[in-house]
Design a protein around this motif. Structure first.
Motif: not given
Length: 217
Positions: A140-148
């Motif tokens: 299962v691929p989980v998509v997440g946002l990461v700050q720079p």
């Protein structure tokens, strides 16, 4: 689905958030979602073999780094001494343990263990359909946002390198190539996405293609 040129797509934070509805919600997900995606889609000759497998649940994190110059994706290169998939390019991830309760916790835990990415710095957007590998995993691929520039500390026992690839490059279908690879004495077709001196291929490239098909196509 029809391929569109990369110039027709957006890759900033606003555009990514507008596409959340194309993903499955991560909240409360405790079981792997069955999928038609997998190695057998690229190489149909694997279908009969995969049908006979008892699939083991796994999860990976697709970490999207929001940079001013454009969104990038974090990848790892596995240690050359690993027993499985040594030296290959991968997303942070691994098996879903019973105590994880589901793909989200497993993906975040594995990212912490492999590259030192603090789960508090990841904002989950959603999850993709699961991807079935010929090695017997339903991923299962989980998509997440990461700050720079998150502080990272790769685990040298597992990870030889951590690097980023522009999301725009990965979501351009012209960069989704096919290669023929040997597997158990047979030649099979896999996705490959060469980027600079690196080569993303196999399951990882298949998951990138799934990300494109489900969210950007």
């Amino acid at each position: 689905m029809h391929d569109r040129p990369a110039s027709a797509m957006g890759f900033d934070e606003a555009d990514l958030r507008s596409r959340i509805g194309r993903m499955h919600p991560v909240e409360g997900v405790t079981a792997v979602r069955r999928s038609l995606w997998g190695d057998h889609v690229t190489e149909p000759s694997l279908a009969s073999m995969i049908e006979g497998l008892t699939l083991r649940p796994a999860a990976v994190l697709i970490p999207l780094v929001l940079r001013e110059s454009g969104t990038t994706v974090i990848f790892t290169r596995r240690n050359d001494h690993m027993r499985a998939h040594a030296g290959q390019i991968a997303f942070p991830g691994g098996k879903i343990d019973p105590e994880d309760g589901g793909p989200l916790v497993a993906a975040l835990r594995e990212a912490e263990e492999e590259i030192g990415l603090d789960r508090r710095l990841v904002e989950p957007l959603g999850q993709l359909d699961s991807y079935i590998s010929n090695s017997g995993y339903e991923i299962v691929p989980v998509v997440g946002l990461v700050q720079p520039d998150p502080p990272l500390q790769p685990n040298p026992d597992e990870v030889a390198d951590v690097f980023e690839v522009p999301l725009g490059f990965l979501m351009a279908p012209d960069n989704h190539l096919f290669e023929m690879r040997e597997y158990k004495g047979l030649t099979r077709r896999v996705y490959a996405m060469p980027y600079e001196e690196r080569r993303i291929w196999g399951v990882t490239a298949g998951i990138v293609r799934l990300f494109y098909e489900q969210v950007f196509a």
